[in-house]
Design a protein around this motif. Structure first.
Motif, PDB file in Angstrom:
ATOM      1  N   SER A 133       3.070 -27.914 -26.620  1.00 45.79           N
ATOM      2  CA  SER A 133       2.700 -27.788 -28.179  1.00 45.79           C
ATOM      3  C   SER A 133       1.597 -26.932 -28.341  1.00 45.79           C
ATOM      4  N   PHE A 134       0.572 -26.981 -27.476  1.00 45.08           N
ATOM      5  CA  PHE A 134      -0.368 -25.969 -27.847  1.00 45.08           C
ATOM      6  C   PHE A 134      -0.025 -24.495 -27.616  1.00 45.08           C
ATOM      7  N   SER A 135       0.995 -24.126 -26.603  1.00 47.73           N
ATOM      8  CA  SER A 135       1.421 -22.809 -26.319  1.00 47.73           C
ATOM      9  C   SER A 135       2.115 -22.666 -27.739  1.00 47.73           C
ATOM     10  N   GLU A 136       3.085 -23.250 -28.092  1.00 45.31           N
ATOM     11  CA  GLU A 136       3.766 -22.868 -29.185  1.00 45.31           C
ATOM     12  C   GLU A 136       3.313 -22.412 -30.462  1.00 45.31           C
ATOM     13  N   ALA A 137       2.220 -23.442 -30.887  1.00 43.92           N
ATOM     14  CA  ALA A 137       1.369 -23.213 -31.817  1.00 43.92           C
ATOM     15  C   ALA A 137       0.277 -21.782 -31.957  1.00 43.92           C
ATOM     16  N   ILE A 138      -0.229 -21.841 -30.609  1.00 45.64           N
ATOM     17  CA  ILE A 138      -0.894 -20.446 -30.732  1.00 45.64           C
ATOM     18  C   ILE A 138       0.013 -19.245 -30.681  1.00 45.64           C
ATOM     19  N   ASP A 139       1.121 -19.324 -30.031  1.00 45.58           N
ATOM     20  CA  ASP A 139       2.029 -18.187 -30.186  1.00 45.58           C
ATOM     21  C   ASP A 139       2.513 -17.728 -31.644  1.00 45.58           C
ATOM     22  N   TYR A 140       2.709 -18.916 -32.229  1.00 46.69           N
ATOM     23  CA  TYR A 140       2.970 -18.741 -33.796  1.00 46.69           C
ATOM     24  C   TYR A 140       1.828 -17.968 -34.607  1.00 46.69           C
ATOM     25  N   GLU A 141       0.884 -18.505 -34.120  1.00 44.01           N
ATOM     26  CA  GLU A 141      -0.678 -17.905 -34.914  1.00 44.01           C
ATOM     27  C   GLU A 141      -0.571 -16.679 -34.587  1.00 44.01           C
ATOM     28  N   LEU A 142      -0.300 -16.046 -33.419  1.00 46.55           N
ATOM     29  CA  LEU A 142      -0.594 -14.586 -33.110  1.00 46.55           C
ATOM     30  C   LEU A 142       0.786 -13.773 -33.404  1.00 46.55           C
ATOM     31  N   ARG A 143       1.599 -14.370 -34.261  1.00 47.05           N
ATOM     32  CA  ARG A 143       2.973 -13.696 -34.542  1.00 47.05           C
ATOM     33  C   ARG A 143       2.655 -12.452 -35.298  1.00 47.05           C
ATOM     34  N   ASN A 144       1.778 -11.975 -35.891  1.00 45.83           N
ATOM     35  CA  ASN A 144       1.494 -10.541 -36.351  1.00 45.83           C
ATOM     36  C   ASN A 144       0.721  -9.638 -35.447  1.00 45.83           C
ATOM     37  N   THR A 145       0.481 -10.213 -34.093  1.00 46.69           N
ATOM     38  CA  THR A 145      -0.302  -9.236 -33.259  1.00 46.69           C
ATOM     39  C   THR A 145       0.484  -8.995 -32.060  1.00 46.69           C
ATOM     40  N   ASN A 146      -0.185  -8.020 -31.158  1.00 44.20           N
ATOM     41  CA  ASN A 146       0.808  -7.794 -30.276  1.00 44.20           C
ATOM     42  C   ASN A 146       0.130  -8.545 -29.057  1.00 44.20           C
ATOM     43  N   VAL A 147      -0.090  -9.902 -29.187  1.00 39.71           N
ATOM     44  CA  VAL A 147      -0.585 -10.756 -28.063  1.00 39.71           C
ATOM     45  C   VAL A 147       0.512 -11.833 -28.510  1.00 39.71           C
ATOM     46  N   SER A 148       0.989 -12.300 -27.186  1.00 37.89           N
ATOM     47  CA  SER A 148       1.972 -13.336 -27.159  1.00 37.89           C
ATOM     48  C   SER A 148       1.599 -14.536 -26.254  1.00 37.89           C
ATOM     49  N   VAL A 149       2.152 -15.687 -26.462  1.00 39.55           N
ATOM     50  CA  VAL A 149       2.211 -16.834 -25.607  1.00 39.55           C
ATOM     51  C   VAL A 149       3.308 -17.564 -25.280  1.00 39.55           C
ATOM     52  N   THR A 150       3.532 -17.679 -23.927  1.00 38.58           N
ATOM     53  CA  THR A 150       5.140 -17.957 -23.275  1.00 38.58           C
ATOM     54  C   THR A 150       4.691 -19.262 -22.783  1.00 38.58           C
ATOM     55  N   ALA A 151       5.555 -20.336 -23.163  1.00 39.20           N
ATOM     56  CA  ALA A 151       5.618 -21.684 -22.239  1.00 39.20           C
ATOM     57  C   ALA A 151       6.682 -21.640 -21.138  1.00 39.20           C
ATOM     58  N   LEU A 152       6.267 -21.709 -20.010  1.00 40.93           N
ATOM     59  CA  LEU A 152       7.253 -21.984 -19.127  1.00 40.93           C
ATOM     60  C   LEU A 152       7.580 -23.526 -18.698  1.00 40.93           C
ATOM     61  N   CYS A 153       8.765 -23.906 -18.636  1.00 40.35           N
ATOM     62  CA  CYS A 153       8.967 -25.389 -18.583  1.00 40.35           C
ATOM     63  C   CYS A 153      10.073 -25.451 -17.559  1.00 40.35           C
ATOM     64  N   PRO A 154       9.580 -25.329 -16.398  1.00 36.15           N
ATOM     65  CA  PRO A 154      10.544 -25.758 -15.197  1.00 36.15           C
ATOM     66  C   PRO A 154      10.976 -27.196 -14.860  1.00 36.15           C
ATOM     67  N   GLY A 155      11.900 -27.386 -14.395  1.00 35.59           N
ATOM     68  CA  GLY A 155      12.076 -28.744 -13.913  1.00 35.59           C
ATOM     69  C   GLY A 155      11.699 -29.217 -12.340  1.00 35.59           C
ATOM     70  N   ALA A 156      12.416 -29.845 -11.608  1.00 32.91           N
ATOM     71  CA  ALA A 156      11.787 -30.153 -10.373  1.00 32.91           C
ATOM     72  C   ALA A 156      11.906 -28.874  -9.508  1.00 32.91           C
ATOM     73  N   THR A 157      10.850 -28.419  -9.016  1.00 33.78           N
ATOM     74  CA  THR A 157      10.826 -27.143  -8.199  1.00 33.78           C
ATOM     75  C   THR A 157      10.213 -27.314  -6.729  1.00 33.78           C
ATOM     76  N   ALA A 158      10.840 -26.740  -5.830  1.00 34.77           N
ATOM     77  CA  ALA A 158      10.321 -26.838  -4.405  1.00 34.77           C
ATOM     78  C   ALA A 158       8.942 -26.135  -4.181  1.00 34.77           C
TER      79      ALA A 158
END
Length: 260
Positions: free
Chosen positions: A163-188
């Motif tokens: 939630s935090f990542s998506e909100a901040i990325d939207y706030e930054l939509r008019n800049t050259n700064v981005s936020v990515t949320a990585l959502c892995p499942g089970a990982t070894a």
């Protein structure tokens, strides 16, 4: 190539964090590594320097300590290091019914998974905006898409991260700064061992390779994508839960979390 940009990777001593460090080093980024195990970080730094000829800085920190994240950014600034990319990877889980789990462990989990991640973002984002360039990747989880009986606090922390990542990325939509949320499942990784999840149905059904997960996140970050879910199975499951009754979701999650 050597692009003279610097990336900070938290939780860099193993698993997904280590794979991120390798990917960035391979592409010529200078690396700042942080985790609790200073000896392990030094070994990794030596390997990255020898293989990729990049600058590697070691700043060992335990992000479960309340002031650790602020102390980390203060030291980075004192050294005159500009962070172009922040990889908030550090995190861990605790397993068991909430009434039975350790409050100290869960308090530390909230500190690492939520507070430290938010602090590092808060501290490093302003300079990225001033330079009008920068990228942040926050490691959430497919756990972010539903509540998680037997890992209630962990699932809640990852819902926050998404939630935090998506909100901040939207706030930054008019800049050259981005936020990515990585959502892995089970990982070894070492994650399942620390959370005592090796025998759960979730991990018994198969886990993705840490390099594969990191590569998905790396590719999405470079392309400024707001959300990435590695693996077709994980993407399908994350979509399905939106259409199922909440009671059904709770039953299913409890079943796959439970140990055989």
């Amino acid at each position: 190539m050597n692009n003279n940009k610097t990336v900070l990777v938290t939780g860099a001593s193993s698993g997904i964090g280590l794979e991120f460090a390798k990917l960035f080093a391979k592409d010529g980024y200078h690396i700042v590594l942080t985790a609790r195990d200073e000896q392990k970080l030094n070994e990794i730094a030596h390997q990255l320097k020898a293989q990729y000829s990049v600058d590697v800085t070691i700043l060992a920190r335990d992000l479960s300590l309340s002031d650790a994240a602020e102390e980390l950014t203060a030291e980075i600034m004192a050294k005159g290091i500009e962070i172009d990319i922040l990889i908030n990877n550090a995190g861990f889980a605790a397993y068991g019914p909430f009434i039975e789990t350790s409050w100290k462990e869960e308090k530390d989990m909230i500190q690492v998974n939520i507070t430290a991640l938010t602090t590092l973002t808060k501290q490093l984002l302003p300079d990225m905006i001033k330079r009008n360039r920068g990228k942040i990747l926050n490691v959430a989880s497919t756990a972010a898409f539903q509540p998680g009986p037997l890992m209630a606090v962990y699932y809640a922390t990852k819902a926050y991260v998404l939630s935090f990542s998506e909100a901040i990325d939207y706030e930054l939509r008019n800049t050259n700064v981005s936020v990515t949320a990585l959502c892995p499942g089970a990982t070894a990784t070492n994650f399942e061992k620390r959370a005592s999840l090796e025998s759960s149905r979730l991990f018994q059904s198969g886990a993705m390779d840490a390099h594969e997960v990191a590569l998905s996140g790396y590719t999405a970050l470079i392309k400024d994508k707001a959300l990435v879910i590695p693996g077709i199975k994980n993407r399908i499951l994350a979509s399905i839960v939106r259409f199922l009754p909440r009671k059904t979701v709770l039953k299913v999650v409890h079943y796959v979390q439970d140990k055989k």
